[in-house]
Design a protein around this motif. Structure first.
Motif, PDB file in Angstrom:
ATOM      1  N   GLU A 157       0.678  -1.289   0.117  1.00 38.35           N
ATOM      2  CA  GLU A 157       0.030   0.041   0.009  1.00 38.35           C
ATOM      3  C   GLU A 157       0.862   1.418  -0.126  1.00 38.35           C
ATOM      4  O   GLU A 157       0.668   2.122  -0.697  1.00 38.35           O
ATOM      5  CB  GLU A 157      -0.946  -0.152   1.034  1.00 38.35           C
ATOM      6  CG  GLU A 157      -1.986  -1.147   1.169  1.00 38.35           C
ATOM      7  CD  GLU A 157      -3.031  -1.269   2.629  1.00 38.35           C
ATOM      8  OE1 GLU A 157      -2.520  -0.338   3.163  1.00 38.35           O
ATOM      9  OE2 GLU A 157      -3.852  -1.745   2.407  1.00 38.35           O
ATOM     10  N   LEU A 158       1.977   1.148   0.469  1.00 39.02           N
ATOM     11  CA  LEU A 158       2.825   2.393   0.708  1.00 39.02           C
ATOM     12  C   LEU A 158       3.527   2.579  -0.652  1.00 39.02           C
ATOM     13  O   LEU A 158       3.554   3.913  -1.209  1.00 39.02           O
ATOM     14  CB  LEU A 158       4.201   2.198   1.607  1.00 39.02           C
ATOM     15  CG  LEU A 158       5.052   3.222   1.832  1.00 39.02           C
ATOM     16  CD1 LEU A 158       4.577   4.349   2.224  1.00 39.02           C
ATOM     17  CD2 LEU A 158       6.117   2.588   2.857  1.00 39.02           C
ATOM     18  N   GLN A 159       3.822   1.592  -1.233  1.00 40.11           N
ATOM     19  CA  GLN A 159       4.210   1.785  -2.870  1.00 40.11           C
ATOM     20  C   GLN A 159       2.940   2.411  -3.617  1.00 40.11           C
ATOM     21  O   GLN A 159       3.589   3.276  -4.420  1.00 40.11           O
ATOM     22  CB  GLN A 159       4.613   0.542  -3.308  1.00 40.11           C
ATOM     23  CG  GLN A 159       5.898  -0.074  -2.538  1.00 40.11           C
ATOM     24  CD  GLN A 159       6.413  -1.487  -3.319  1.00 40.11           C
ATOM     25  OE1 GLN A 159       5.630  -2.240  -4.112  1.00 40.11           O
ATOM     26  NE2 GLN A 159       7.490  -2.063  -2.708  1.00 40.11           N
ATOM     27  N   ILE A 161       0.632   4.264  -2.795  1.00 41.45           N
ATOM     28  CA  ILE A 161       0.460   5.880  -2.318  1.00 41.45           C
ATOM     29  C   ILE A 161       1.495   6.531  -3.059  1.00 41.45           C
ATOM     30  O   ILE A 161       1.304   7.698  -3.641  1.00 41.45           O
ATOM     31  CB  ILE A 161       0.233   5.742  -0.931  1.00 41.45           C
ATOM     32  CG1 ILE A 161      -0.898   5.223  -0.330  1.00 41.45           C
ATOM     33  CG2 ILE A 161       0.389   7.369  -0.545  1.00 41.45           C
ATOM     34  CD1 ILE A 161      -0.834   5.068   1.262  1.00 41.45           C
ATOM     35  N   ARG A 162       2.868   5.915  -2.879  1.00 40.57           N
ATOM     36  CA  ARG A 162       3.805   6.782  -3.645  1.00 40.57           C
ATOM     37  C   ARG A 162       3.702   7.062  -5.032  1.00 40.57           C
ATOM     38  O   ARG A 162       3.787   8.043  -5.676  1.00 40.57           O
ATOM     39  CB  ARG A 162       5.088   6.086  -3.487  1.00 40.57           C
ATOM     40  CG  ARG A 162       5.735   6.294  -1.879  1.00 40.57           C
ATOM     41  CD  ARG A 162       6.984   5.352  -1.801  1.00 40.57           C
ATOM     42  NE  ARG A 162       7.636   5.565  -0.395  1.00 40.57           N
ATOM     43  CZ  ARG A 162       8.570   4.795   0.011  1.00 40.57           C
ATOM     44  NH1 ARG A 162       9.023   3.906  -0.766  1.00 40.57           N
ATOM     45  NH2 ARG A 162       9.014   4.944   1.286  1.00 40.57           N
ATOM     46  N   HIS A 165       1.123   9.557  -5.682  1.00 40.48           N
ATOM     47  CA  HIS A 165       1.410  10.907  -5.344  1.00 40.48           C
ATOM     48  C   HIS A 165       2.240  11.387  -6.819  1.00 40.48           C
ATOM     49  O   HIS A 165       2.161  12.697  -7.216  1.00 40.48           O
ATOM     50  CB  HIS A 165       2.280  10.942  -4.184  1.00 40.48           C
ATOM     51  CG  HIS A 165       1.454  10.915  -3.027  1.00 40.48           C
ATOM     52  ND1 HIS A 165       1.973  11.114  -1.722  1.00 40.48           N
ATOM     53  CD2 HIS A 165       0.249  10.764  -2.705  1.00 40.48           C
ATOM     54  CE1 HIS A 165       1.044  11.046  -0.697  1.00 40.48           C
ATOM     55  NE2 HIS A 165      -0.009  10.744  -1.577  1.00 40.48           N
ATOM     56  N   ARG A 172       8.726  15.800  -4.775  1.00 42.07           N
ATOM     57  CA  ARG A 172       9.374  15.261  -3.596  1.00 42.07           C
ATOM     58  C   ARG A 172       9.800  16.353  -2.305  1.00 42.07           C
ATOM     59  O   ARG A 172      10.137  17.372  -2.542  1.00 42.07           O
ATOM     60  CB  ARG A 172      10.616  14.518  -4.201  1.00 42.07           C
ATOM     61  CG  ARG A 172      10.330  13.368  -5.075  1.00 42.07           C
ATOM     62  CD  ARG A 172      11.617  12.620  -5.617  1.00 42.07           C
ATOM     63  NE  ARG A 172      11.124  11.600  -6.518  1.00 42.07           N
ATOM     64  CZ  ARG A 172      11.984  10.711  -6.950  1.00 42.07           C
ATOM     65  NH1 ARG A 172      13.432  11.001  -6.659  1.00 42.07           N
ATOM     66  NH2 ARG A 172      11.680   9.820  -7.836  1.00 42.07           N
ATOM     67  N   LEU A 182       5.253  15.115   4.041  1.00 42.49           N
ATOM     68  CA  LEU A 182       5.255  13.790   3.231  1.00 42.49           C
ATOM     69  C   LEU A 182       5.032  12.543   4.371  1.00 42.49           C
ATOM     70  O   LEU A 182       4.166  11.852   3.947  1.00 42.49           O
ATOM     71  CB  LEU A 182       6.371  13.744   2.619  1.00 42.49           C
ATOM     72  CG  LEU A 182       6.620  12.429   1.552  1.00 42.49           C
ATOM     73  CD1 LEU A 182       5.841  12.357   0.469  1.00 42.49           C
ATOM     74  CD2 LEU A 182       8.270  12.358   1.104  1.00 42.49           C
ATOM     75  N   PHE A 183       5.536  12.729   5.486  1.00 44.02           N
ATOM     76  CA  PHE A 183       5.245  11.634   6.366  1.00 44.02           C
ATOM     77  C   PHE A 183       3.881  11.570   6.772  1.00 44.02           C
ATOM     78  O   PHE A 183       3.279  10.530   6.814  1.00 44.02           O
ATOM     79  CB  PHE A 183       6.214  11.842   7.576  1.00 44.02           C
ATOM     80  CG  PHE A 183       5.914  10.937   8.764  1.00 44.02           C
ATOM     81  CD1 PHE A 183       6.338   9.746   8.464  1.00 44.02           C
ATOM     82  CD2 PHE A 183       5.152  10.992   9.911  1.00 44.02           C
ATOM     83  CE1 PHE A 183       6.088   8.466   9.434  1.00 44.02           C
ATOM     84  CE2 PHE A 183       5.044  10.268  10.894  1.00 44.02           C
ATOM     85  CZ  PHE A 183       5.451   8.781  10.612  1.00 44.02           C
ATOM     86  N   ARG A 185       1.432  12.625   4.712  1.00 45.17           N
ATOM     87  CA  ARG A 185       0.661  11.984   3.694  1.00 45.17           C
ATOM     88  C   ARG A 185       0.451  10.699   3.576  1.00 45.17           C
ATOM     89  O   ARG A 185      -0.264   9.911   2.972  1.00 45.17           O
ATOM     90  CB  ARG A 185       0.859  12.761   2.564  1.00 45.17           C
ATOM     91  CG  ARG A 185       0.794  14.227   2.474  1.00 45.17           C
ATOM     92  CD  ARG A 185       0.855  14.888   0.923  1.00 45.17           C
ATOM     93  NE  ARG A 185       2.088  14.694   0.619  1.00 45.17           N
ATOM     94  CZ  ARG A 185       3.072  15.576   0.568  1.00 45.17           C
ATOM     95  NH1 ARG A 185       2.646  16.759   1.251  1.00 45.17           N
ATOM     96  NH2 ARG A 185       4.345  15.468   0.190  1.00 45.17           N
ATOM     97  N   TYR A 186       1.733   9.969   3.989  1.00 41.96           N
ATOM     98  CA  TYR A 186       1.741   8.533   3.699  1.00 41.96           C
ATOM     99  C   TYR A 186       1.225   7.833   5.015  1.00 41.96           C
ATOM    100  O   TYR A 186       0.487   6.703   4.901  1.00 41.96           O
ATOM    101  CB  TYR A 186       3.328   8.160   3.923  1.00 41.96           C
ATOM    102  CG  TYR A 186       4.112   8.214   2.497  1.00 41.96           C
ATOM    103  CD1 TYR A 186       3.282   8.785   1.383  1.00 41.96           C
ATOM    104  CD2 TYR A 186       5.324   8.412   2.768  1.00 41.96           C
ATOM    105  CE1 TYR A 186       3.917   8.798   0.200  1.00 41.96           C
ATOM    106  CE2 TYR A 186       6.108   8.780   1.406  1.00 41.96           C
ATOM    107  CZ  TYR A 186       5.166   9.005   0.056  1.00 41.96           C
ATOM    108  OH  TYR A 186       5.927   9.150  -1.079  1.00 41.96           O
ATOM    109  N   LEU A 190      -2.326   5.019   5.280  1.00 42.92           N
ATOM    110  CA  LEU A 190      -2.039   3.677   5.703  1.00 42.92           C
ATOM    111  C   LEU A 190      -2.800   3.274   7.207  1.00 42.92           C
ATOM    112  O   LEU A 190      -3.140   2.008   7.525  1.00 42.92           O
ATOM    113  CB  LEU A 190      -0.446   3.672   5.995  1.00 42.92           C
ATOM    114  CG  LEU A 190       0.676   3.663   5.085  1.00 42.92           C
ATOM    115  CD1 LEU A 190       1.815   3.505   5.172  1.00 42.92           C
ATOM    116  CD2 LEU A 190      -0.138   2.421   4.111  1.00 42.92           C
TER     117      LEU A 190
END
Length: 259
Positions: A157-159, A161-162, A165, A172, A182-183, A185-186, A190
């Motif tokens: 799921e983290l991949q 989301i990246r 974005h 970045r 950024l932290f 937003r991730y 999650l």
């Protein structure tokens, strides 16, 4: 063969020698027990040597660092004997050298025992064994198992989301403030997905009659066989035998006392 051992018995077979090894301060006992663990690992299991050495190498470097620092900063109780060599203003004596080598070998024994358990044990069977043999409450056991199963999905799921974005043109992070944003937003998506999955799993377990009671039936029953006891006695008995030989030759050292 080791993979078929009852996980709870295997855990005790690893834990008991680890506790006993922590009492020894000589290099003879952990050295020969480390050799014994390696023989057991690669003759009675299907553990890949490449995979094992890949995991073992970082701990080997850490153990060397522990040994070196112990040689330089050994307490007065263990720093007796004649001076072997000097490093700057530090004197490494025979006592500090033996203590440092012993600490490094004991650390490697702990790592080898842990790898023997982790690389030959199925997590689901281990949880079932904890419930059936060690009487751990099912609520705790199934909660741990469900959380363990969710870990790989969080990475996927983290991949996603990246990638989402990047498609939307989110720049970045460059500075500290951007990294904090950024932290957030991730983490928030999650956590939201994790809560939704936990609710779905809880509803599914309740709909199938899971109540958390210890008195329940199991589709897969874990049993303790004679070979499980044999493995336990082999792991503990080999350490006792090596310690006896160490005492016979005058090497055994427990908390600084020679036996």
């Amino acid at each position: 063969m080791i993979a078929s051992i009852n996980p709870s018995m295997k855990a005790f077979s690893v834990l008991i020698p680890g506790i006993l090894l922590a009492l020894t301060y000589d290099f003879f006992t952990p050295l020969f027990y480390l050799v014994f663990i390696l023989i057991i690992t690669f003759t009675l299991s299907k553990v890949s040597f490449y995979r094992w050495i890949k995991i073992f190498t970082p701990f080997l470097l850490i153990a060397i660092g522990f040994s070196w620092m112990t040689m330089l900063y050994t307490s007065e109780e263990f720093s007796g004997g004649h001076v072997l060599f000097e490093v700057w203003r530090f004197e490494v004596t025979s006592g500090s050298f033996e203590t440092g080598v012993s600490l490094g070998l004991r650390s490697l024994c702990f790592v080898s025992l842990s790898l023997l358990f982790v690389l030959t044990t199925d997590s689901t069977k281990f949880m079932l064994s904890l419930m059936q043999q060690c009487k751990l409450p099912p609520k705790i056991t199934y909660g741990i198992l469900a959380g363990y199963r969710f870990l790989p999905t969080f990475q996927q799921e983290l991949q996603l989301i990246r990638q989402a974005h990047r498609i939307r043109g989110v720049a970045r992070s460059k500075g500290l403030r951007d990294r904090i944003g950024l932290f957030r937003r991730y983490v928030i998506p999650l956590l939201a997905n994790g809560i939704r999955k936990a609710e779905r799993v809880a509803l599914a377990m309740e709909s199938k009659g899971f109540s958390g009671e210890s008195k329940r039936t199991y589709y897969h029953e874990m049993k303790i066989n004679p070979r499980d006891w044999l493995f336990l006695f082999c792991m503990v008995g080999s350490l006792v035998t090596i310690a006896s030989l160490s005492s016979y030759f005058g090497f055994l050292n427990i908390f600084g006392k020679q036996y």
